[in-house]
Write an enzyme that holds these catalytic residues in place. Structure first.
Site, mmCIF file in Angstrom:
data_model
loop_
_atom_site.group_PDB
_atom_site.id
_atom_site.type_symbol
_atom_site.label_atom_id
_atom_site.label_comp_id
_atom_site.label_asym_id
_atom_site.label_seq_id
_atom_site.Cartn_x
_atom_site.Cartn_y
_atom_site.Cartn_z
ATOM 1 N N SER A 27 0.810 -1.011 0.160
ATOM 2 C CA SER A 27 0.185 -0.068 -0.167
ATOM 3 C C SER A 27 1.118 0.851 0.242
ATOM 4 C CB SER A 27 -0.896 -0.100 1.698
ATOM 5 O OG SER A 27 -1.837 -1.122 1.317
ATOM 6 N N HIS A 59 -3.755 -2.283 -5.181
ATOM 7 C CA HIS A 59 -2.859 -3.084 -5.018
ATOM 8 C C HIS A 59 -3.525 -3.062 -6.027
ATOM 9 C CE1 HIS A 59 -1.193 -4.823 -1.020
ATOM 10 N NE2 HIS A 59 -1.993 -3.374 -0.514
ATOM 11 N N HIS A 81 -3.209 -10.606 2.118
ATOM 12 C CA HIS A 81 -3.202 -10.131 3.440
ATOM 13 C C HIS A 81 -4.402 -10.950 4.374
ATOM 14 C CE1 HIS A 81 -2.763 -5.518 1.014
ATOM 15 N NE2 HIS A 81 -1.750 -5.839 2.153
ATOM 16 N N TYR A 83 -5.714 -10.363 6.620
ATOM 17 C CA TYR A 83 -7.066 -9.752 6.187
ATOM 18 C C TYR A 83 -8.441 -9.766 5.325
ATOM 19 C CZ TYR A 83 -5.941 -5.795 3.753
ATOM 20 O OH TYR A 83 -5.063 -4.348 3.557
ATOM 21 N N GLU A 84 -7.715 -10.033 4.301
ATOM 22 C CA GLU A 84 -8.394 -10.227 2.857
ATOM 23 C C GLU A 84 -8.700 -11.730 2.862
ATOM 24 O OE1 GLU A 84 -6.706 -8.643 -0.325
ATOM 25 O OE2 GLU A 84 -4.937 -9.043 0.918
ATOM 26 N N ALA A 111 3.418 -0.475 3.612
ATOM 27 C CA ALA A 111 2.402 1.196 4.784
ATOM 28 C C ALA A 111 2.399 0.501 6.076
ATOM 29 C CB ALA A 111 0.769 1.859 3.960
ATOM 30 N N MET A 198 0.046 -4.303 8.806
ATOM 31 C CA MET A 198 -0.776 -6.002 8.512
ATOM 32 C C MET A 198 -0.446 -6.039 7.948
ATOM 33 S SD MET A 198 -4.534 -3.699 8.464
ATOM 34 C CE MET A 198 -4.600 -2.255 9.348
ATOM 35 N N SER A 199 0.803 -6.759 7.620
ATOM 36 C CA SER A 199 1.682 -7.558 6.438
ATOM 37 C C SER A 199 3.196 -7.451 6.506
ATOM 38 C CB SER A 199 1.830 -6.112 4.620
ATOM 39 O OG SER A 199 2.638 -5.322 5.325
ATOM 40 N N ASN A 222 0.639 7.215 8.901
ATOM 41 C CA ASN A 222 -0.179 8.218 9.681
ATOM 42 C C ASN A 222 0.974 7.958 11.090
ATOM 43 O OD1 ASN A 222 -0.909 5.305 8.874
ATOM 44 N ND2 ASN A 222 -1.514 5.808 10.807
ATOM 45 N N HIS A 234 -7.999 4.208 5.185
ATOM 46 C CA HIS A 234 -6.783 4.013 4.683
ATOM 47 C C HIS A 234 -7.080 4.766 3.191
ATOM 48 C CE1 HIS A 234 -5.086 0.688 2.507
ATOM 49 N NE2 HIS A 234 -5.959 0.917 1.436
HETATM 50 N N1 HPA Z 1 -2.467 0.411 11.614
HETATM 51 C C1 HPA Z 1 -1.449 -0.721 10.833
HETATM 52 N N2 HPA Z 1 -1.201 -0.607 9.686
HETATM 53 C C2 HPA Z 1 -1.191 0.520 8.977
HETATM 54 C C3 HPA Z 1 -1.540 1.412 9.332
HETATM 55 C C4 HPA Z 1 -1.672 1.658 11.217
HETATM 56 O O1 HPA Z 1 -1.370 2.643 12.069
HETATM 57 N N3 HPA Z 1 -1.068 2.217 8.438
HETATM 58 C C5 HPA Z 1 -0.802 1.848 7.276
HETATM 59 N N4 HPA Z 1 -0.726 0.389 7.803
#
Ligand code: HPA
Length: 259
Positions: A27, A59, A81, A83-84, A111, A198-199, A222, A234
């Site tokens: 991402s 993606h 992922h 989560y998918e 990310a 998350m990856s 972030n 996102h």
């Molecule tokens: N948390 C989890 N995954 C992320 C974040 C976050 O703050 N930013 C980008 N991916």
């Protein structure tokens, strides 16, 4: 084995028998490839054996073959992922296929939320170590893989030569897809995390098990939950990736020119 089948398909579809380096663009990283060069061949991931269709927004789901100096490089535009709904074996299949296709070095990008004080949005950070908090592993059976220096110190040093302003941090990998609570971020800080996402952690484990060297780079998109009180989205993650793309692309190109 499925990874070998995929590797054969990659060689056939790209016309390149061995790709020495692979880069997974997560991402926020998709735009960075503009700096790397025009692909010689591109294959939609779902057309390769065992590859799924990445569903996360941002993606692309395409594999590019690009030549950077003397290296044939695979760019994996997007990943799968947990989560998918994918299983660990699905999540790591693209990197396993890349290693079977010849990759001795795998660059994993993502990310991440910045936990450590001082991290700034838009900043790339080298992953120095990880916390696998997914509760899952891509390994099966008695596969006792050493993860000391899993995040290759020489490759990190090389990246810092290209961009001396780069810092390093420990990446905590969770399953998501919900972002963390502020309390969870306080916990993660206490247990040593600088970055959260998350990856990536399962892919790094799989690469080490297969003997490939791993370089990891997180883009801080972030500040983590509770750090500022701001809400997380996102869309923000993708927007920050877009803004950082030229810097990320130059960094990746620099790495690919020198490995
Ligand atoms: N948390 C989890 N995954 C992320 C974040 C976050 O703050 N930013 C980008 N991916």
């Amino acid at each position: 084995m499925l990874a070998e089948q995929a590797a054969e398909a990659i060689a056939e579809r790209t016309g390149v028998s061995r790709h020495r380096v692979a880069v997974v663009l997560g991402s926020g990283w998709q735009d960075a490839t503009a700096e790397i060069g025009a692909p010689r061949a591109s294959v939609p991931m779902p057309e390769l054996p065992g590859f799924g269709t990445p569903t996360a927004q941002g993606h692309v789901g395409v594999l590019h073959s690009v030549r950077v100096d003397d290296n044939d490089v695979l760019l994996l535009m997007g990943r799968q992922h947990l989560y998918e709904g994918y299983q660990p074996a699905d999540v790591v299949h693209p990197v396993s296929a890349a290693v079977a296709a010849g990759a001795k070095i795998v660059v994993l990008t993502n990310a991440a939320g910045g936990i450590r004080a001082g991290l700034r949005v838009g900043e790339p950070v080298l992953i120095s170590d990880h916390l696998n908090l997914t509760g899952r592993t891509p390994l099966a059976g008695a596969t006792f893989v050493d993860l000391v220096d899993a995040w290759d110190p020489e490759l990190r040093a090389l990246a810092r030569e290209i961009d001396p302003s780069l810092t390093e941090g420990v990446y905590a990998g969770l399953t998501g897809p919900q972002y963390e609570t502020p309390a969870e971020i306080r916990m993660l800080r206490t247990i040593g995390a600088d970055l959260v996402g998350m990856s990536t952690v399962l892919e790094a484990i799989a690469c080490r098990a297969l003997g490939a060297r791993v370089l990891g780079i997180s883009l801080v998109t972030n500040l983590a939950a509770g750090v500022t009180g701001a809400h997380l989205s996102h869309a923000e993650v993708l927007a920050e990736g877009h803004a950082a793309a030229p810097r990320l692309g130059k960094l990746l190109r620099g790495v690919l020119e020198r490995v």
